[in-house]
Design a protein around this motif. Structure first.
Motif, PDB file in Angstrom:
ATOM      1  N   GLU A  72      48.105  43.952  43.226  1.00 38.11           N
ATOM      2  CA  GLU A  72      47.938  42.503  42.012  1.00 38.11           C
ATOM      3  C   GLU A  72      46.406  42.614  42.296  1.00 38.11           C
ATOM      4  N   ASN A  73      46.125  41.983  40.604  1.00 40.36           N
ATOM      5  CA  ASN A  73      44.571  41.957  40.856  1.00 40.36           C
ATOM      6  C   ASN A  73      44.745  39.922  40.788  1.00 40.36           C
ATOM      7  N   VAL A  74      43.790  39.642  41.731  1.00 43.29           N
ATOM      8  CA  VAL A  74      43.279  38.413  41.894  1.00 43.29           C
ATOM      9  C   VAL A  74      41.908  37.898  41.555  1.00 43.29           C
ATOM     10  N   ALA A  75      40.912  37.209  40.772  1.00 42.73           N
ATOM     11  CA  ALA A  75      40.300  37.026  40.344  1.00 42.73           C
ATOM     12  C   ALA A  75      39.472  35.327  40.984  1.00 42.73           C
ATOM     13  N   LYS A 135      41.253  41.133  50.762  1.00 42.39           N
ATOM     14  CA  LYS A 135      41.498  42.179  50.878  1.00 42.39           C
ATOM     15  C   LYS A 135      42.496  42.716  51.847  1.00 42.39           C
ATOM     16  N   GLN A 136      42.351  41.686  52.873  1.00 50.26           N
ATOM     17  CA  GLN A 136      43.738  41.648  53.829  1.00 50.26           C
ATOM     18  C   GLN A 136      44.851  41.984  53.177  1.00 50.26           C
ATOM     19  N   ARG A 137      45.055  41.492  52.283  1.00 50.92           N
ATOM     20  CA  ARG A 137      46.211  41.832  51.618  1.00 50.92           C
ATOM     21  C   ARG A 137      46.350  42.327  50.048  1.00 50.92           C
ATOM     22  N   ARG A 138      45.183  43.111  50.613  1.00 50.28           N
ATOM     23  CA  ARG A 138      45.361  44.399  49.507  1.00 50.28           C
ATOM     24  C   ARG A 138      45.368  43.698  48.217  1.00 50.28           C
ATOM     25  N   CYS A 139      45.091  42.677  47.876  1.00 49.13           N
ATOM     26  CA  CYS A 139      44.746  42.388  46.209  1.00 49.13           C
ATOM     27  C   CYS A 139      43.273  43.548  45.835  1.00 49.13           C
ATOM     28  N   ARG A 140      43.424  43.749  44.466  1.00 46.98           N
ATOM     29  CA  ARG A 140      42.478  43.977  43.960  1.00 46.98           C
ATOM     30  C   ARG A 140      41.652  42.816  42.986  1.00 46.98           C
ATOM     31  N   LEU A 154      36.653  34.290  28.546  1.00 43.36           N
ATOM     32  CA  LEU A 154      37.059  34.897  30.124  1.00 43.36           C
ATOM     33  C   LEU A 154      39.004  34.987  30.360  1.00 43.36           C
ATOM     34  N   ASN A 155      38.393  33.548  29.733  1.00 38.38           N
ATOM     35  CA  ASN A 155      40.472  33.468  29.764  1.00 38.38           C
ATOM     36  C   ASN A 155      40.828  34.303  29.087  1.00 38.38           C
ATOM     37  N   GLY A 156      40.572  35.784  28.249  1.00 33.86           N
ATOM     38  CA  GLY A 156      41.185  36.262  27.702  1.00 33.86           C
ATOM     39  C   GLY A 156      40.414  38.096  28.606  1.00 33.86           C
ATOM     40  N   TYR A 157      39.833  38.060  28.704  1.00 33.07           N
ATOM     41  CA  TYR A 157      39.527  38.847  30.353  1.00 33.07           C
ATOM     42  C   TYR A 157      40.754  38.168  31.277  1.00 33.07           C
ATOM     43  N   PHE A 158      41.199  37.668  32.002  1.00 36.36           N
ATOM     44  CA  PHE A 158      42.348  37.655  32.618  1.00 36.36           C
ATOM     45  C   PHE A 158      43.906  38.386  32.011  1.00 36.36           C
ATOM     46  N   GLU A 159      43.442  38.039  30.432  1.00 31.08           N
ATOM     47  CA  GLU A 159      44.877  38.362  30.735  1.00 31.08           C
ATOM     48  C   GLU A 159      44.592  40.125  30.163  1.00 31.08           C
ATOM     49  N   SER A 160      43.804  40.571  29.032  1.00 30.14           N
ATOM     50  CA  SER A 160      43.900  42.097  29.198  1.00 30.14           C
ATOM     51  C   SER A 160      43.962  42.256  30.325  1.00 30.14           C
ATOM     52  N   HIS A 161      43.268  42.132  31.261  1.00 32.29           N
ATOM     53  CA  HIS A 161      43.077  43.037  32.827  1.00 32.29           C
ATOM     54  C   HIS A 161      44.166  42.620  33.615  1.00 32.29           C
ATOM     55  N   ASN A 162      45.203  42.002  33.294  1.00 31.18           N
ATOM     56  CA  ASN A 162      46.867  41.389  33.685  1.00 31.18           C
ATOM     57  C   ASN A 162      46.313  40.836  35.366  1.00 31.18           C
ATOM     58  N   ILE A 163      45.343  40.279  35.082  1.00 33.82           N
ATOM     59  CA  ILE A 163      44.862  38.839  35.927  1.00 33.82           C
ATOM     60  C   ILE A 163      46.018  37.328  35.530  1.00 33.82           C
ATOM     61  N   HIS A 164      46.718  37.194  36.960  1.00 42.08           N
ATOM     62  CA  HIS A 164      47.590  36.156  36.830  1.00 42.08           C
ATOM     63  C   HIS A 164      47.490  35.308  37.568  1.00 42.08           C
ATOM     64  N   LYS A 165      46.244  35.264  38.854  1.00 43.48           N
ATOM     65  CA  LYS A 165      46.203  34.648  39.480  1.00 43.48           C
ATOM     66  C   LYS A 165      44.788  34.152  39.797  1.00 43.48           C
ATOM     67  N   VAL A 166      43.934  33.201  39.486  1.00 44.74           N
ATOM     68  CA  VAL A 166      42.434  32.371  39.673  1.00 44.74           C
ATOM     69  C   VAL A 166      42.571  32.035  39.932  1.00 44.74           C
ATOM     70  N   ILE A 167      41.296  32.066  41.279  1.00 50.43           N
ATOM     71  CA  ILE A 167      40.958  30.757  42.412  1.00 50.43           C
ATOM     72  C   ILE A 167      39.585  30.165  42.079  1.00 50.43           C
ATOM     73  N   ILE A 169      47.594  30.035  48.479  1.00 49.16           N
ATOM     74  CA  ILE A 169      47.492  30.841  47.599  1.00 49.16           C
ATOM     75  C   ILE A 169      49.336  31.682  46.700  1.00 49.16           C
ATOM     76  N   PHE A 170      49.188  31.962  48.461  1.00 49.39           N
ATOM     77  CA  PHE A 170      50.618  33.201  47.762  1.00 49.39           C
ATOM     78  C   PHE A 170      52.281  32.550  48.294  1.00 49.39           C
ATOM     79  N   GLY A 171      52.050  31.657  48.536  1.00 47.74           N
ATOM     80  CA  GLY A 171      53.096  31.163  48.831  1.00 47.74           C
ATOM     81  C   GLY A 171      54.396  31.843  50.138  1.00 47.74           C
ATOM     82  N   HIS A 172      53.944  32.923  51.391  1.00 48.04           N
ATOM     83  CA  HIS A 172      54.105  32.811  51.868  1.00 48.04           C
ATOM     84  C   HIS A 172      53.349  34.256  52.967  1.00 48.04           C
TER      85      HIS A 172
END
Length: 361
Positions: A5-8, A28-33, A75-88, A354-357
């Motif tokens: 999962e990609n997270v910004a 990184k403990q959750r193995r996100c990119r 920047l929002n375009g960057y999120f979309e092009s890099h498949n980032i659906h969760k932004v903190i 953040i992830f709900g579980h």
């Protein structure tokens, strides 16, 4: 094997560095990119981030209203092009964040950290931001009792307690007792005038005070403070830095501290914001390192997180401090044993929000 999962994590304001390392570590403990979107200055001064961030995307603002707006849209375009659906959003307030929210895709979830409690009380800009952000984090449990969430809004608390740590040789440690004041010399954030008199009461003790942050030697207020210290015979027992304090020096000085002193007192400018509207930076440093706080007794009665602090009254400061010094090890031990102040405990809470579980390890 499940897809990574990609997270910004976004910090475009150039501050609140102290909240980032815990987030990167948890993700990184959750193995996100992990993508970090921030200023070059933050990236360069925090080398501890580099091993935990997969992609750093630099952002430069203050180029004019239209240019900055377009930067947020890109920047929002960057999120979309890099498949980032969760932004903190590490600092989920201000005009740039509003523009980021206004130009965001519906498919991208924004989660924000609020550092200033009054943002929940009538800020028009924040109301616009909250049309996009439905999940907020605040930095202390106390603030949860002060907020009435809006309909559809979720708010939780997160204590970022992980700091860069380095091996310190015994030869690096100073002798005597040390009281550390996080940050530089600044009248608005610290009750300098009231504290000089307190420090003078301790002039005969083997005690040193360290302002652990940059204090610009050319600043008139700092020059006046140094002169006040000189007049009171305190200059030799106070350390200030005229430059940015790097990670290794910060770690070294905090570790050799006996107490961390917020230097905030009731009915002064220092208390106008801190322990009322936002936390002092000293709080999470103290909890993260397991160093007891030295704090005015009025705040201890309200804040559960100050139950392991050494408290004092202005009129009994010397005797209160002498008692605190005699009990330093007991206070440190209590902090170390408190589960809530374990960085891993807080990071698991963060991931669940953040992830709900539960965390995947």
């Amino acid at each position: 094997m499940s897809e990574v999962e990609n997270v910004a994590v976004v910090e475009i304001g150039g501050s609140h560095d102290e909240c980032l390392l815990s987030q990167f570590f948890a993700l990184k403990q959750r193995r996100c990119r992990v993508y970090f979107i921030g200023t070059e200055a933050i990236w360069l001064r925090n080398t501890s981030f580099h091993a935990l961030v997969d992609v750093f995307y630099p952002v430069k603002l203050a180029q004019g209203a239209l240019a900055d707006f377009l930067t947020m849209r890109r920047l929002n375009g960057y999120f979309e092009s890099h498949n980032i659906h969760k932004v903190i959003l590490n600092t989920a307030q201000g005009g740039h964040v509003r523009n980021l929210c206004l130009t965001a895709k519906k498919s991208t979830e924004f989660i924000g950290i609020i550092h200033t409690l009054r943002k929940f009380n009538g800020s028009f800009t924040q109301k616009v931001i909250s049309k996009k952000i439905k999940k907020y984090l605040v930095l202390n449990d106390y603030f949860l009792t002060q907020i009435q969430p809006a309909e559809g809004q979720k708010i939780s608390a997160f204590y970022p307690l992980r700091f860069p740590t380095f091996t310190i040789s015994p030869a690096d440690n100073e002798s005597g007792k040390q009281i550390t004041i996080i940050g530089g010399v600044e009248n608005r954030r610290k009750d300098l005038a009231g504290s000089v008199g307190l420090m003078k009461q301790l002039a005969d003790l083997d005690l040193h005070f360290v302002f652990l942050g940059k204090s610009d030697a050319n600043n008139e207020g700092i020059q006046q403070f140094k002169e006040t210290l000189r007049e009171n015979g305190l200059l030799d027992c106070v350390t200030m830095y005229d430059h940015f304090v790097d990670e290794k020096e910060f770690d070294r000085m905090v570790k050799q501290s006996d107490f961390i002193w917020p230097m905030i007192h009731p009915d002064t400018e220092s208390a106008g914001e801190y322990f009322r509207n936002q936390i002092p930076g000293a709080l999470n440093v103290a909890l993260g390192y397991g160093i007891p706080l030295l704090v005015h007794a009025d705040f201890v009665t309200e804040w559960k997180d100050l139950r392991y602090a050494a408290s004092y009254r202005m009129e009994t400061f010397r005797s209160d401090l002498e008692n605190a010094l005699a009990n330093t090890e007991q206070l440190k031990s209590a902090l170390e044993q408190a589960e809530a102040y374990n960085p891993s405990f807080q990071e698991e809470k963060y991931l669940e929000f953040i992830f709900g579980h539960q965390v995947k390890k």
